[in-house]
Design an enzyme around this catalytic site. Structure first.
Site, mmCIF file in Angstrom:
data_model
loop_
_atom_site.group_PDB
_atom_site.id
_atom_site.type_symbol
_atom_site.label_atom_id
_atom_site.label_comp_id
_atom_site.label_asym_id
_atom_site.label_seq_id
_atom_site.Cartn_x
_atom_site.Cartn_y
_atom_site.Cartn_z
ATOM 1 C CD1 TRP A 102 35.171 26.154 79.789
ATOM 2 C CD2 TRP A 102 35.918 24.333 78.748
ATOM 3 N NE1 TRP A 102 36.208 25.641 80.531
ATOM 4 C CE2 TRP A 102 36.685 24.533 79.918
ATOM 5 C CE3 TRP A 102 36.203 23.247 77.915
ATOM 6 C CZ2 TRP A 102 37.727 23.669 80.286
ATOM 7 C CZ3 TRP A 102 37.250 22.390 78.276
ATOM 8 C CH2 TRP A 102 37.989 22.602 79.449
ATOM 9 C CG ASP A 171 29.069 23.201 78.807
ATOM 10 O OD1 ASP A 171 28.803 22.701 79.913
ATOM 11 O OD2 ASP A 171 30.238 23.301 78.370
ATOM 12 C CE LYS A 195 33.655 22.765 85.565
ATOM 13 N NZ LYS A 195 35.066 22.879 85.911
#
Length: 360
Positions: A102, A171, A195
Site C-alpha cells: 500500500w 495511512d 477494517k
C-alpha cells in the site's frame, strides 16, 4: 444462528451488537417510517447521525481542535492521489517510507503529481520489518513524510512514529482506533473504514486545519479538502448508511471501555495467536520480524504448499474464514481487527496447535 470465525482482511468483521442494532433499525429509523438509507442527507435525523459520528470519533481518539474530521469516499486509494494533489508544493518533495504494497501504491500516485523521495524502505527484505526511526533520511524541501502505520499483507506495524521536522501523514486504514495514539503528532491521517471503523464505503480523513491554507486553487472541486471541510462533508451526498454504521461502531467502542480497553484486548488476542506460532518449533514460520509484528494481521507460513492447502481446507470446515495469505505473499494470514472476539483467536490457536501435533 452460527456465526463464522471471520478473519477476513477487509471488509472484515463487525461487532455483533452493531449488526443487531442495524437490523432492528433497518426498516424504521427513529420512527421516521424509513430506513436510514432512505433519509435525505439534509434531514435533521441524518444530520444528527452525521454529527454524532464526527463527535464520537473526536472524543474516542482525543482529536485536538487543531484538526478536522472529514467523511469522504473513494477509499484510501483515492487518498494516495488527494494527499499530494493538495499538499505537495511545486518545488517540494513528497517523502515516503516503504513498508509494503500500500505504501508502494501511495508513492506511485504521488509520482504522477510531483517530486518524490524514498526516505526509508524494507523492500529488500520483502517487507519483514519496519525501518528504524534513525534510518529515515528526509530529502531537501520535504513537503511531508508519508507512512503506512500497519501493513495488512505483510503483517508489520509501526510501534512508534517518526518525530521529525516535517508534516507526518499516515495511512491508518487497518489499525485506526485499535490503539491509543497522539493525533496531534500527525498533520493528516486517513483510513478506509472497512477494517476497524465500519463497512466499506466511507473514508475518514483527520486533517490539521492549517494545511487547508496551502492547497492550490486549481484542483477539481471534489478533490479539494477545503470543499469537504467547509461543508462538514456534506458538499454532495455522503455514504449515509456507511456513516450511520460508523457511528454505531464508535458507540460500541465507547461501551467496551474506549480505545484503551480495545488496545488491551487486541494485545491479548494477538498474543494468543503468536504464541501458537512461536510454540510450533518453526512449523508455523512468521513473516514479520518479532519487533515489527502487527496486532492486526498475523502472517505465517507452513513448511510447504501441500500442508498450507490442507490447513486452509480443514480451517474452512471448522468455520474459519479468510485465513489465506494475500496472493502476492502466500501462506496464511489471520486479520484480528477490533471486532474479532478473543474467543475466535483462542479457537484458531487451538486448531493451529492440533494441526501442528498431527502434521509436524
Amino acid at each position: 444462528m452460527k456465526r463464522a470465525y471471520n478473519f477476513n482482511a477487509g471488509p472484515s468483521a463487525l461487532p455483533l451488537p452493531v449488526l443487531k442494532r442495524a437490523q432492528e433499525e433497518l426498516l424504521n429509523f427513529q420512527n421516521t417510517g424509513m430506513s436510514v438509507m432512505e433519509l435525505s442527507h439534509r434531514s435533521k435525523e441524518y444530520d444528527a447521525v452525521h454529527n454524532s459520528a464526527k463527535q464520537r470519533l473526536k472524543k474516542l481518539m482525543n482529536i485536538p481542535d487543531t484538526h478536522d474530521v472529514l467523511f469522504l469516499q473513494g477509499g484510501a486509494s483515492l487518498q494516495f492521489s488527494m494527499v499530494p494533489m493538495n499538499l505537495l508544493g511545486k518545488d517540494q518533495v513528497a517523502n515516503y517510507v516503504l513498508t509494503g504494497s500500500w505504501s508502494e501504491k501511495a508513492l506511485k500516485e504521488a509520482k504522477k503529481i510531483g517530486k518524490t523521495h524514498i526516505a526509508a524502505s524494507s523492500k529488500e527484505a520483502n517487507y519483514t520489518y519496519i525501518p528504524r526511526l534513525e534510518d529515515i533520511q528526509l530529502s531537501e524541501n520535504a513537503a511531508y513524510l508519508h507512512i503506512t502505520s500497519n501493513n495488512t499483507i505483510f503483517g508489520t506495524q509501526w510501534r512508534e512514529f517518526p518525530n521529525l521536522p516535517v508534516d507526518l501523514i499516515a495511512d491508518m486504514s487497518s489499525d485506526i482506533l485499535s490503539r491509543e495514539i497522539n493525533v496531534g503528532q500527525f498533520a493528516l491521517i486517513y483510513a478506509g473504514a472497512q477494517k476497524n471503523l465500519g463497512p466499506s464505503g466511507v473514508t475518514v480523513v483527520i486533517i490539521r486545519n492549517d494545511l487547508l491554507e496551502r492547497i492550490p486553487d486549481n484542483l477539481p472541486t471534489m478533490l479539494d479538502y477545503r470543499t469537504h471541510s467547509s461543508k462538514n462533508s456534506l458538499y454532495n451526498t455522503p455514504p449515509t448508511f456507511a456513516i450511520y454504521m460508523l457511528s454505531l461502531v464508535l458507540e460500541w467502542v465507547e461501551e467496551e471501555g474506549g480505545v484503551k480497553a480495545i488496545e488491551a484486548r487486541n494485545k491479548e488476542k494477538a498474543a494468543v495467536v503468536y504464541e501458537a506460532i512461536d510454540a510450533s518449533n518453526g512449523f508455523y514460520a512468521p513473516h514479520a520480524e518479532k519487533d515489527s509484528r502487527s496486532l492486526m494481521n498475523v502472517t505465517f507460513r507452513l513448511p510447504n504448499e501441500e500442508l498450507t492447502k490442507k490447513f486452509l481446507e480443514e480451517a474452512k470446515e471448522k468455520g474459519f474464514v479468510g485465513l489465506a495469505g494475500h496472493r502476492s505473499v502466500g501462506g496464511c494470514r489471520a486479520s484480528i481487527y477490533n471486532a474479532v472476539p478473543l474467543e475466535a483467536c483462542e479457537a484458531l490457536a487451538e486448531f493451529m496447535n492440533d494441526f501442528y501435533r498431527r502434521f509436524s
